[in-house]
Design a protein around this motif. Structure first.
Motif, short mmCIF file in Angstrom:
data_model
loop_
_atom_site.label_atom_id
_atom_site.label_comp_id
_atom_site.label_asym_id
_atom_site.label_seq_id
_atom_site.Cartn_x
_atom_site.Cartn_y
_atom_site.Cartn_z
N GLY A 195 -7.20 4.96 -0.02
CA GLY A 195 -6.32 3.64 0.32
C GLY A 195 -6.75 3.20 1.63
N LEU A 196 -5.46 2.72 2.26
CA LEU A 196 -5.43 2.13 3.39
C LEU A 196 -6.47 2.71 4.42
CD1 LEU A 196 -4.56 -0.73 4.55
CD2 LEU A 196 -2.49 0.51 5.44
N ALA A 225 -6.93 -5.56 3.08
CA ALA A 225 -5.62 -4.76 3.15
C ALA A 225 -5.23 -4.67 4.61
CB ALA A 225 -5.41 -3.55 2.46
N ASP A 239 -13.08 -0.01 -4.54
CA ASP A 239 -11.95 0.60 -4.19
C ASP A 239 -12.09 2.02 -3.94
OD1 ASP A 239 -10.00 -1.68 -4.68
OD2 ASP A 239 -10.64 -1.54 -6.73
N GLY A 297 -6.50 -3.45 -3.46
CA GLY A 297 -5.82 -2.24 -3.40
C GLY A 297 -5.82 -1.99 -1.75
N PRO A 298 -5.22 -1.13 -1.59
CA PRO A 298 -5.20 -0.46 -0.22
C PRO A 298 -6.54 0.02 0.40
CG PRO A 298 -3.88 0.89 -1.51
CD PRO A 298 -4.25 -0.16 -2.45
N LEU A 354 2.46 -8.91 0.59
CA LEU A 354 3.46 -7.60 0.08
C LEU A 354 2.57 -6.96 -0.94
CD1 LEU A 354 6.63 -9.74 -0.54
CD2 LEU A 354 6.00 -8.19 1.31
N PRO A 355 2.81 -5.47 -1.03
CA PRO A 355 1.88 -4.85 -2.12
C PRO A 355 1.73 -5.63 -3.47
CG PRO A 355 3.41 -3.37 -0.77
CD PRO A 355 3.76 -4.91 -0.68
N GLU A 356 2.78 -6.15 -3.81
CA GLU A 356 2.70 -6.82 -5.28
C GLU A 356 1.71 -7.92 -5.14
OE1 GLU A 356 6.84 -7.74 -3.30
OE2 GLU A 356 5.68 -5.75 -3.81
N LEU A 413 -0.57 -8.44 -3.08
CA LEU A 413 -2.21 -7.71 -3.11
C LEU A 413 -2.51 -7.30 -4.54
CD1 LEU A 413 -1.87 -5.35 0.14
CD2 LEU A 413 -3.26 -7.33 -0.01
N ALA A 414 -1.63 -6.55 -5.17
CA ALA A 414 -2.39 -6.24 -6.49
C ALA A 414 -2.34 -7.25 -7.43
CB ALA A 414 -0.94 -5.33 -7.22
#
Length: 137
Positions: free
Chosen positions: A58-59, A89, A54, A107-108, A97-99, A101-102
Motif C-alpha cells: 500500500g501507501l 497516492a 501495484d 491503489g495506495p 478520496l479513496p473511492e 482513487l479506486a
C-alpha cells in the motif's frame, strides 16, 4: 530506436514484477496478462515504456519504493529520456478520496513508471533494490 529500447526495457521490468510477491498487479499492453494485450498486438508494433504496477504494502510500500530508487527519478509527471517514477497516492492524486482513487484505477501502492534510455540491466537492478526496501509481502 528510442521507442524500441524503452519498450524492451519496460517489458523486461514488467515480467520481473509479475513474478514478485511484493507486486499484486502489473499493467503494460505488451504483457500477455494485460486485458487488452490482443488489441495492442494488433494495433501496435511497439507498446512503449509506460507501465503501472501495484505494490502489496500500500501507501507505505509505494513511498518506500520511489524513495529507494537511485536511477529511476521521482517526478510529478512522466516523460523524458530518463526513467521516471511516481506514486500517485502520495503525490499527483493525494487530494482524492479513496473511492475516487479506486475509480481512477489507483491503489495506495500504485507506482507509475516511464522507462527511459538507461541500460535495462541497470534499471532492473534499481527496481530490485527498491523492492528490497519495500520488504517481503
Amino acid at each position: 530506436v528510442r521507442l524500441r529500447h524503452k519498450t524492451e526495457s519496460a517489458l523486461r521490468i514488467g515480467r520481473l514484477l509479475e513474478e514478485d510477491d511484493r507486486v499484486s498487479e502489473v499493467r503494460h499492453p505488451g504483457l500477455a496478462s494485460h486485458p487488452q494485450h490482443g488489441l495492442a498486438a494488433r494495433q501496435m508494433r511497439l507498446t512503449g515504456g509506460l507501465l503501472t504496477f501495484d505494490l502489496v504494502g500500500g501507501l507505505d510500500a509505494g513511498s518506500r519504493f520511489v524513495e529507494s530508487t537511485r536511477i529511476c527519478r521521482l517526478a510529478p509527471s512522466l516523460g523524458g529520456p530518463e526513467t521516471l517514477v511516481t506514486h500517485p497516492a502520495s503525490t499527483t492524486h493525494v487530494g482524492l478520496l479513496p473511492e475516487e482513487l479506486a475509480e481512477a484505477g489507483i491503489g495506495p501502492g500504485t507506482i507509475r513508471m516511464s522507462v527511459g534510455l538507461e541500460d535495462s540491466a541497470d534499471l532492473v537492478a534499481d527496481v530490485l533494490r527498491a523492492l528490497e526496501a519495500v520488504g517481503r509481502a
